[in-house]
Design an enzyme around this catalytic site. Sequence first.
Site, mmCIF file in Angstrom:
data_model
loop_
_atom_site.group_PDB
_atom_site.id
_atom_site.type_symbol
_atom_site.label_atom_id
_atom_site.label_comp_id
_atom_site.label_asym_id
_atom_site.label_seq_id
_atom_site.Cartn_x
_atom_site.Cartn_y
_atom_site.Cartn_z
ATOM 1 N N LYS A 258 0.836 -1.334 -0.084
ATOM 2 C CA LYS A 258 0.052 -0.003 0.184
ATOM 3 C C LYS A 258 0.836 1.247 0.038
ATOM 4 C CE LYS A 258 -3.940 -1.760 2.585
ATOM 5 N NZ LYS A 258 -5.193 -1.567 1.559
ATOM 6 N N ARG A 332 -10.378 -11.204 1.557
ATOM 7 C CA ARG A 332 -11.244 -12.493 0.867
ATOM 8 C C ARG A 332 -10.560 -13.807 0.874
ATOM 9 N NH1 ARG A 332 -11.467 -9.188 -4.871
ATOM 10 N NH2 ARG A 332 -11.193 -7.583 -3.410
HETATM 11 N N1 BES Z 1 -8.329 -3.822 3.920
HETATM 12 C C1 BES Z 1 -8.334 -3.354 2.692
HETATM 13 C C2 BES Z 1 -9.833 -2.510 2.465
HETATM 14 C C3 BES Z 1 -9.906 -1.353 3.167
HETATM 15 C C4 BES Z 1 -9.697 0.047 2.304
HETATM 16 C C5 BES Z 1 -10.301 -1.052 4.398
HETATM 17 C C6 BES Z 1 -9.830 1.181 3.256
HETATM 18 C C7 BES Z 1 -10.540 0.048 5.108
HETATM 19 C C8 BES Z 1 -10.316 1.259 4.375
HETATM 20 C C9 BES Z 1 -8.443 -4.713 1.856
HETATM 21 O O1 BES Z 1 -7.521 -5.591 2.181
HETATM 22 C C10 BES Z 1 -7.871 -4.086 0.360
HETATM 23 O O2 BES Z 1 -6.601 -3.801 0.317
HETATM 24 N N2 BES Z 1 -8.526 -4.142 -0.729
HETATM 25 C C11 BES Z 1 -8.302 -3.520 -1.930
HETATM 26 C C12 BES Z 1 -8.698 -4.540 -2.734
HETATM 27 C C13 BES Z 1 -8.125 -4.567 -4.285
HETATM 28 C C14 BES Z 1 -6.621 -4.599 -4.202
HETATM 29 C C15 BES Z 1 -8.846 -5.243 -5.260
HETATM 30 C C16 BES Z 1 -8.475 -2.214 -2.089
HETATM 31 O O3 BES Z 1 -9.812 -1.926 -1.541
HETATM 32 O O4 BES Z 1 -7.898 -1.392 -2.761
HETATM 33 ZN ZN ZN Z 2 -5.611 -5.452 1.642
#
Ligand code: BES
Ligand code: ZN
Length: 483
Positions: A258, A332
Amino acid sequence: MQIALLNKKINEAIVDAKIVFVINKDLNHASIADKETLELLGFKGESEETLFVPSSKTIYVGCDSLDADEIRLAASKALECIKKTNLKSLAIGTYSNDCPGVNIKALVEGFILGSYTFDTYKSKKEPSKLEKIIICLDDYSRVDVSLETATKALRSATAVAEATNFAKEIVNATPQDMTPMALADVAQTLTSIPNVYCKVMDENFLKAQGMNAFLAVNRASVHPPRLIHLTYKPKEVKKRFVYVGKGLTYDSGGLSLKPSEHMVTMKADKSGAAAVMAILKGAATLELPYEIHAIIGATENMIGGDAYKPDDVLVAKNGKTIEVRNTDAEGRLVLADCLCYAQELKPDLLVDMATLTGACVVALGEYTTGIMGHNSELKHSMRKASDKSGELSGVLPFNKYLRKLLKSSVADMSNISSSRYGGAITAGLFLDNFIEEENKDKWLHLDIAGPAYLEKAWGYNQFGATGAGVRMNLYWMIEENKK
Ligand code: BES
Ligand code: ZN
Ligand code: ZN
């Protein structure tokens, strides 16, 4: 802080100050003794507006209507107003609407939710001086509230609000403190409640069970994973509800790292886990006649030489293969295996809760939980329960075209969609691959990525964790129990 009921008029209560709500900006109401002072000071009685009048020792709070959530908001704002004072005891009337007990619940929830503060990491703690709030039953009521109804309302609301604050406390804890093992220790503490049991499984169990998707996410972490299984099993059982929570004690994104500004707040990626624990705690405290399971996949998502990679193919517990195209879509993967485990319990209701996608926040805004599933009636009943509880939610619809976007050329499915749109729904559809046919109509997926954690307070929610999803599910069960 103690909340007590008193079958007397508010002026008979011996307290340091009283709280008076100004309903719908009506400064002429008989309950308002300081009309001139309020007008002089420019107090209009807008929602969230407060004023303490020292001469009459009255806290005035604007309240837009007698709706439960306005009452919760006003109750919490009253406490905010006197936070820095030395007032030790307060009294308030009941503000009944047409439904006896409903607004006593709302008052109690507003006070308890509003009084939450997170100071674990502050070297100088400033605990509130407030010791007692007395709710006077014989006041302003258009409907008579019996002491019995009021006592039930007080008990129920206390259980719901305290469960919510319990979830907040878990989520607010830092990733160095709230590791998967520490989370399991917190789960163990719930066994002090009658009929609550806790099993904690380590990586050997996960290996034996073929939970390789979950294990892959954990691989680069120095903290071993835990599968936490809490059970509440009362004597009389009407139905069996199984909750599954995403327990990412930290989500760095893994090798699909991230950006730094998105990594901050990712301690909150365990909010689903905290919520399912809190729901079980609340239901057990309320002694609801349901067998309830809370299953938590607890791990970090980290980087390192041993990290799982984009291009890896994982075999989940049910034998399905998953092409990893983004290691940040880790929740997931953990949930997939946990959902398989959960269905062995033959649930009558299966709910998973997760901070699953940023896309859900884009779709619904940061205040709202996304509800997904196949059963319209079930989705609708959860929507209604969330309205009653004061939580915001919206249904996101599945469709077969979005499902196709998860196709993979090398495995049964990809862990991300091939499109940048509809990401909350495609994540839900990914999970659907792990729901067995007989459970399709029993399943709900709740994406709490938006409301679970706040960088800006709103309503009666403080900065930080909110306990999203706890109240709507407890309200859902309370409604179900009326059937
Ligand atoms: N934990 C995150 C989602 C999230 C984002 C929670 C903002 C709380 C606030 C999740 O694991 C994630 O990173 N999801 C990705 C999915 C993508 C790679 C398809 C996302 O939402 O960017
Ligand atoms: Zn994530
Ligand atoms: Zn995550």
